[in-house]
Design an enzyme around this catalytic site. Structure first.
Site, PDB file in Angstrom:
ATOM      1  N   GLY A 245       0.708  -1.159  -0.128  1.00  9.20           N
ATOM      2  CA  GLY A 245      -0.005  -0.138  -0.103  1.00  9.20           C
ATOM      3  C   GLY A 245       1.023   1.163  -0.017  1.00  9.20           C
TER       4      GLY A 245
ATOM      5  N   GLU B 176       1.422   1.864  -3.462  1.00  5.33           N
ATOM      6  CA  GLU B 176       0.170   2.280  -4.140  1.00  5.33           C
ATOM      7  C   GLU B 176      -0.065   3.628  -3.925  1.00  5.33           C
ATOM      8  OE1 GLU B 176      -2.361  -1.943  -4.469  1.00  5.33           O
ATOM      9  OE2 GLU B 176      -1.297  -1.328  -2.308  1.00  5.33           O
TER      10      GLU B 176
HETATM   11  N1  T1G Z   1       1.761  -3.557   9.035  1.00  8.77           N
HETATM   12  C1  T1G Z   1       1.771  -3.711  10.631  1.00  8.77           C
HETATM   13  N2  T1G Z   1       2.824  -3.832  11.255  1.00  8.77           N
HETATM   14  C2  T1G Z   1       4.137  -3.908  10.477  1.00  8.77           C
HETATM   15  C3  T1G Z   1       4.285  -3.570   9.072  1.00  8.77           C
HETATM   16  C4  T1G Z   1       2.953  -3.477   8.467  1.00  8.77           C
HETATM   17  N3  T1G Z   1       2.670  -3.217   7.301  1.00  8.77           N
HETATM   18  N4  T1G Z   1       5.537  -3.814   8.693  1.00  8.77           N
HETATM   19  C5  T1G Z   1       6.030  -4.119   9.768  1.00  8.77           C
HETATM   20  N5  T1G Z   1       5.368  -4.046  11.078  1.00  8.77           N
HETATM   21  C6  T1G Z   1       5.902  -4.207  12.284  1.00  8.77           C
HETATM   22  C7  T1G Z   1       6.538  -5.338  12.646  1.00  8.77           C
HETATM   23  O1  T1G Z   1       5.527  -6.479  12.929  1.00  8.77           O
HETATM   24  C8  T1G Z   1       7.421  -5.139  13.736  1.00  8.77           C
HETATM   25  O2  T1G Z   1       6.811  -5.130  14.954  1.00  8.77           O
HETATM   26  C9  T1G Z   1       7.773  -3.907  13.394  1.00  8.77           C
HETATM   27  O3  T1G Z   1       7.004  -3.200  12.533  1.00  8.77           O
HETATM   28  C10 T1G Z   1       9.406  -3.753  12.732  1.00  8.77           C
HETATM   29  O4  T1G Z   1       9.144  -4.560  11.718  1.00  8.77           O
HETATM   30  C11 T1G Z   1      -3.280  -2.698   0.410  1.00  8.77           C
HETATM   31  C12 T1G Z   1      -2.937  -4.925   1.435  1.00  8.77           C
HETATM   32  C13 T1G Z   1       9.115  -2.824   6.449  1.00  8.77           C
HETATM   33  C14 T1G Z   1      11.123  -4.292   5.530  1.00  8.77           C
HETATM   34  O5  T1G Z   1       4.400  -6.838   3.310  1.00  8.77           O
HETATM   35  O6  T1G Z   1       8.642  -6.344   5.009  1.00  8.77           O
HETATM   36  O7  T1G Z   1      -0.180  -3.277   1.807  1.00  8.77           O
HETATM   37  O8  T1G Z   1       7.680  -6.964  16.350  1.00  8.77           O
HETATM   38  O9  T1G Z   1      10.922  -6.441  12.611  1.00  8.77           O
HETATM   39  O10 T1G Z   1      13.358  -5.598   9.898  1.00  8.77           O
HETATM   40  O11 T1G Z   1      -2.054  -3.642  -1.423  1.00  8.77           O
HETATM   41  O12 T1G Z   1       8.824  -5.011   8.394  1.00  8.77           O
HETATM   42  O13 T1G Z   1       8.474  -4.526  16.547  1.00  8.77           O
HETATM   43  O14 T1G Z   1       6.073  -5.363  17.243  1.00  8.77           O
HETATM   44  O15 T1G Z   1      10.032  -6.500  10.039  1.00  8.77           O
HETATM   45  O16 T1G Z   1      13.393  -3.338   9.798  1.00  8.77           O
HETATM   46  C15 T1G Z   1       2.609  -4.947   2.575  1.00  8.77           C
HETATM   47  C16 T1G Z   1       5.907  -6.005   5.636  1.00  8.77           C
HETATM   48  C17 T1G Z   1       1.471  -4.928   3.598  1.00  8.77           C
HETATM   49  C18 T1G Z   1       5.701  -5.123   4.533  1.00  8.77           C
HETATM   50  C19 T1G Z   1      11.198  -3.425   8.027  1.00  8.77           C
HETATM   51  N6  T1G Z   1       3.788  -4.711   3.183  1.00  8.77           N
HETATM   52  N7  T1G Z   1       7.039  -5.199   6.567  1.00  8.77           N
HETATM   53  O17 T1G Z   1      11.822  -4.614   8.524  1.00  8.77           O
HETATM   54  O18 T1G Z   1      11.631  -4.560  10.928  1.00  8.77           O
HETATM   55  S1  T1G Z   1       0.053  -5.589   2.756  1.00  8.77           S
HETATM   56  C20 T1G Z   1       4.611  -5.568   3.506  1.00  8.77           C
HETATM   57  C21 T1G Z   1       8.356  -5.625   5.998  1.00  8.77           C
HETATM   58  C22 T1G Z   1      -0.626  -4.187   1.626  1.00  8.77           C
HETATM   59  C23 T1G Z   1      -2.202  -3.124   0.130  1.00  8.77           C
HETATM   60  C24 T1G Z   1      -1.802  -4.461   0.862  1.00  8.77           C
HETATM   61  C25 T1G Z   1       9.455  -5.132   7.200  1.00  8.77           C
HETATM   62  C26 T1G Z   1      10.129  -3.774   6.713  1.00  8.77           C
HETATM   63  P1  T1G Z   1       7.090  -5.509  16.379  1.00  8.77           P
HETATM   64  P2  T1G Z   1      10.522  -5.530  11.192  1.00  8.77           P
HETATM   65  P3  T1G Z   1      12.631  -4.708   9.556  1.00  8.77           P
END
Ligand code: T1G
Length: 714
Positions: A107, A110
C-alpha cells in the site's frame, strides 16, 4: 493535523509527513490524516505544490497487517479500503510529489503511485510484497503499476514480491528522480521545478502507453503464470496477481480496480493468507523473550573465532564475513584448512558469477576471514563458535581449551545439532557465557539459527545471540536444551515414520512425491541422502540407549549404511544419483525394502498419499506439542518459524502447528488416536494436544494465553 500526519508549509510548498512508527503503516487514522492534510493544502492559495514524506526510518511500509490479520480471520470491519484516499491524492489540482526513503511497500507504493511524481533516496526499496502474505495488491497497485513500468515488469514485481532499489525503479519509470542529498530538500526543489514548468498534471490512471494490448501482452501473462507456478509452487496469490494485472490491459481503470478488489477479497479469505500472515508475525515474535527485557545490555560482537572449517564452520564464517564481522577460522590440519577455505572461495566466486555482488565485495569478505592452525588471537574474540565433529568428548575437550584462552566477556557457543549444552558448559568456569548456536546447512544461506538456552546461560548472552542472528540477517529462535532441541527432535519421528511407511508398502519416491505435493521443499528421503545416511546412522547409534526397549525400530537405515549406500556423497542411498546429483528411483532399493520387510515380518500393503501426509506431519505435530508442554519452546508459533526457516515447511501452510490448527486439533487428535491404536507407543497423544482438543482450543489460543501467563509471571 493529528500526531499520525502533520502538515507544514513554507514558500508555497506543503510538506505532509506521516508519523506512524515503526514503519508508517496505513493504520486507521493515517489515510484520514492524509486526506485532511491534502484538503488544507488544496484550499491554501499560498500552496502551489505538495510533498508527501514518511517520518522516521521509512516511507509507508504498506497497509497495517494487523488489520489484514483481522480481516483474514473474519473479524473487524473487513479489509481496509483506500480508493477514496488514492483518488483524492491523484485529483489534487497541485503537483503531489512522493518522497521515498527506506521502504515503499505494498500500500505504500500504491499511495506513491497515486501521486503525480515520485523521488527517492538511492537505497530506497520499492515493491509489492503482498504475495508473501497470500494476497495481491489491493489498493489499485495492479492497475497503476503496469501503467508506470510496463506489463512485464509489473508482473515480475507482483509475482516475485521482491522489492527493487531506486536506481532500477528510475530505469523502469516507477520514480522520476533519485535524490542523493537530503531527501526533503531534493523533493521540495523538484516540486518547485514542476510549478515553474507548469502544464497538466500526470495522473497515473490516465497513462496507457506502456499497457500494450491483450494480444501483445498475452505471452507476458503466460510467462507470468509459469513463473508463479515454478517459483511460488502451490500458491494462489501469485497467479491471482497476474489475473489482476491482465484486467489492467483489458479493462478501463475503474473496472480494473473493481476486478482487483474482487480478487483481493478472495485471497484474503483464504487459508493461505491466514497462514502467511501468521508466519509474518510469528517471525517477528520470536525475538520477544518474556523474561528478557528489550533494553537489556548485549555483548558487542565485532570479532568472531570459529573452530572447524568443515561445511558448517565454513558456512558460519561466510555468514559472519557477509555481515562485516571479522573471523578467525581454525582447523587442526593444513589440508583441512585449505579445503575449507577453497570451499568458501568457490561459494563466493559463484555468487559473483551470478551477479549477486561484485568481485570487490568478495575480496572484502575473504579478507575478513583469517584461516589459522592455532588459537592465536582467540583471546581477543568477542565470540567463539565451536563447529567441530558431533562428538561430546571432542566438544568438551575444545570447551576446556577455549575456556582457558577466551577473555572474560567472550561468548562461547557450540554449533551442536543434538548434544547437551549444559554438559558442554559444565567443563568451563563460565557456564553463564555458554550458549548453543545451531546453524543450518548451508549456514551462509539458511535463515534459521536455533539459539539453545542452557540452564546457566545468562539473559545477556541470550539477548546477544538474538542480536547476532538479526545482524547476520537470520532468524534466531530461542529453544530449550533437550535432545535435538526443537527442529531435530521433531525431525527424528518424522524420518522414522517415513521409513516405517516404506517398510509397509510405499516407495521412497512415493513418500517424497506426496511430501513435495504437500509443499515440503524436499522429500524426507532426498533430505536423508543429502545429509548422509552415515550421519543418520551415527545419530541413531548415539541415541540407542535413550530409546524405550521393545519399540519398533526402522530396519532399512542400517542396511543402507552397511551396504555403503551413504546418499549423495556415495552416489547412492535411498535413491541413485546421476552426475548432476539428480535423485533416480532405484529398483535395487525397492527389492532391498521388500526383502527387509519379509525378514522383519512386516506385512506390505498399498499406502495412500493421504496416509503418508498424516503420518509424517501429524507425528511432528504431536512431538511439537510435547516440546511445548515440556517448555523447550516458548510458543507454538516459534516451532512454526523453525520449520518454515530451517526445514522447508511450506509457508502457505503456516508451519506444522498452525497447520494443525487449520485442520482442527480435534480431527488431528482423532487420527492420532487411531494411529496409536494401530502402531503403538510412538503415537501416544501428547497430553497438551489432548487438553487443547478437548477444550476446543488451538495452538494459537495456547500461545496467546501462555504469552499472557509468562508476561504476568515477570
Ligand atoms: N503493518 C503492521 N506492522 C508492521 C508492518 C505492516 N505493514 N510492517 C512491519 N510491521 C511491524 C512489525 O510487525 C514489527 O513489529 C515492526 O513493524 C518492525 O518490523 C493494500 C494489502 C518494512 C521491511 O508486506 O517487510 O499493503 O515486532 O521487525 O526488519 O495492497 O517490516 O516490533 O512489534 O520487520 O526493519 C505490504 C511488511 C502489506 C511489508 C521493515 N507490506 N514489512 O523490516 O523491521 S499488505 C509488507 C516488512 C498491503 C495493499 C496491501 C518489514 C520492513 P514489532 P520488522 P525490519
Amino acid at each position: 493535523m493529528d500526531k499520525l500526519v502533520n502538515l507544514a508549509t513554507s514558500d508555497g510548498v506543503a510538506v505532509i509527513t506521516i508519523n506512524n512508527p515503526p514503519v508508517n503503516a496505513l493504520s486507521p487514522g493515517v489515510p484520514e490524516g492524509l486526506l485532511a492534510a491534502l484538503d488544507v493544502a488544496e484550499e491554501d492559495p499560498l500552496v502551489h505544490a505538495i510533498v508527501i514524506i514518511g517520518g522516521g526510518r521509512t516511507f509507508i511500509a504498506g497497509a497495517d497487517i494487523k488489520e489484514l490479520e483481522m480481516a483474514a480471520s473474519g473479524r473487524g470491519n473487513g479489509p481496509p479500503e483506500f480508493h477514496g484516499t488514492l483518488a483524492s491524492i491523484e485529483d489534487t489540482s497541485k503537483p503531489v510529489v512522493m518522497a521515498i526513503h527506506g521502504t515503499a511497500l505494498g500500500g505504500g507504493n500504491e499511495v506513491a503511485m497515486a501521486g503525480h511524481y515520485r523521488v527517492a533516496t538511492p537505497d530506497a526499496q520499492i515493491g509489492q510484497p503482498e504475495v508473501n502474505l497470500g494476497i495481491i495488491p489491493g489498493a489499485e497497485g495492479t492497475q497503476r503499476l503496469p501503467r508506470l513500468v510496463g506489463v512485464a515488469a509489473a508482473v515480475d514485481l507482483c509475482v516475485s514480491g521482491k522489492p527493487i532499489r531506486a536506481p532500477e525503479a528510475l530505469k523502469l519509470g516507477l520514480i522520476d528522480r533519485v535524490i542523493d542529498g537530503d531527501l526533503l530538500t531534493g523533493a521540495v526543489a523538484f516540486a518547485r521545478e514542476l510549478v515553474a514548468r507548469g502544464g497538466a498534471l500526470r495522473k497515473t490512471r490516465e497513462l496507457t502507453d506502456k499497457l500494450g494490448s491483450e494480444f501483445v501482452d498475452a505471452s507476458i501473462f503466460v510467462a507470468g503464470r509459469d513463473q508463479a507456478r515454478k517459483t511460488r509452487r502451490n500458491m494462489l496469490a501469485p497467479l491471482k496477481a497476474v489475473d489482476a494485472i491482465e484486467a489492467a490491459v483489458t479493462m478501463p481503470f475503474d473496472e480494473g480496480c473493481k476486478k482487483e478488489r474482487e480478487i483481493f477479497e478472495e485471497c484474503i479469505a483464504s487459508d493461505q493468507a491466514r497462514a502467511l500472515i501468521h508466519a509474518f508475525f510469528a517471525e517477528r515474535a520470536v525475538s520477544k523473550i518474556p523474561d528478557i527485557p528489550k533494553e537489556i545490555a548485549v555483548y558487542n560482537i565485532r570479532q568472531a573465532a570459529i573452530i572447524g572449517a568443515g561445511t558448517m564452520g565454513g558456512g558460519i564464517a561466510m555468514a559472519c564475513a557477509n555481515a562485516g564481522i571479522s573471523v578467525r577460522l581454525k582447523e587442526l590440519q593444513q589440508h583441512a584448512l585449505d579445503h575449507g577455505l577453497e570451499t568458501i572461495r568457490k561459494n563466493y566466486e559463484n555468487s559473483v558469477k551470478k551477479g549477486r555482488f561484485s568481485q570487490e565485495v568478495m575480496d572484502q569478505r575473504m579478507a575478513l576471514i583469517q584461516p589459522q592452525l592455532t588459537y592465536e588471537g582467540f583471546d581477543q574474540a568477542d565470540l567463539i563458535i565451536e563447529a567441530a565433529f558431533e562428538s561430546m568428548e571432542l566438544k568438551k575437550h575444545i570447551f576446556r581449551e577455549i575456556d582457558k584462552i577466551a577473555k572474560p566477556d567472550c561468548v562461547l557457543a557450540s554449533n551442536t545439532s543434538t548434544l547437551d549444552i549444559d554438559e558442554i558448559a559444565s567443563v568451563t568456569a563460565r557456564p553463564g557465557m555458554v550458549i548453543g548456536l545451531h546453524f543450518f546447512s548451508p549456514a551462509n544461506v539458511m535463515r534459521l539459527v536455533e539459539i539453545v538456552r542452557g540452564k546457566a546461560t545468562s539473559k545477556e548472552v541470550v539477548a546477544t545471540a538474538l542480536a547476532l542472528a538479526k545482524k547476520l540477517g537470520k532468524v534466531g529462535v530461542v529453544v530449550g536444551n533437550c535432545w535435538g532441541f526443537v527442529g531435530n527432535r521433531m525431525m527424528l519421528p518424522y524420518m522414522r515414520e517415513a521409513q516405517f511407511l516404506v517398510e509397509e508398502g510405499a516407495t521412497p519416491e512415493q513418500v517424497d512425491r506426496a511430501l513435495t505435493s504437500f509443499g515440503m521443499a524436499m522429500g524426507i528421503f532426498a533430505v536423508d541422502d543429502m545429509g548422509g545416511i552415515d550421519v543418520q546412522w551415527r545419530v541413531r547409534e548415539e541415541r540407542k540407549h535413550m530409546e524405550k526397549p521393545g519399540l519398533r525400530v526402522p530396519l532399512m537405515l542400517a542396511k543402507l549404511f552397511h551396504l555403503g549406500r551413504l546418499g549423495q556423497k556415495s552416489g547412492a542411498g535411498w535413491y541413485r544419483y546421476d552426475e548432476n546429483r539428480k535423485p533416480i528411483p532405484d529398483p535395487e532399493v525397492h527389492t532391498l525394502i521388500e526383502k527387509t520387510a519379509v525378514e522383519g515380518g512386516i506385512e506390505r500393503r498399498p499406502i495412500s498419499d493421504d496416509e503418508i501426509i498424516e503420518r509424517c506431519i501429524y507425528i511432528m505435530i504431536n512431538e511439537g506439542a510435547k516440546i511445548l508442554e515440556e517448555g523447550y519452546a516458548l510458543r507454538a508459533a516459534d516451532i512454526d518459524v523453525i520449520y518454515l526457516t530451517g526445514y522447508g515447511f511450506p509457508a502457505y501452510r503456516g508451519g506444522p502447528m498452525w497447520y494443525a490448527d487449520t485442520v482442527g486439533l480435534k480431527k488431528v487428535l482423532d487420527r492420532i488416536r487411531e494411529l496409536h491404536a494401530q502402531h503403538g507407543a510412538f503415537w501416544e497423544p501428547a497430553p497438551l494436544l489432548n487438553k487443547l482438543a478437548d477444550q476446543g482450543q488451538s495452538f494459537a489460543t495456547y500461545d496467546a494465553s501462555h504469552d499472557r501467563a509468562l508476561a504476568l509471571a515477570q
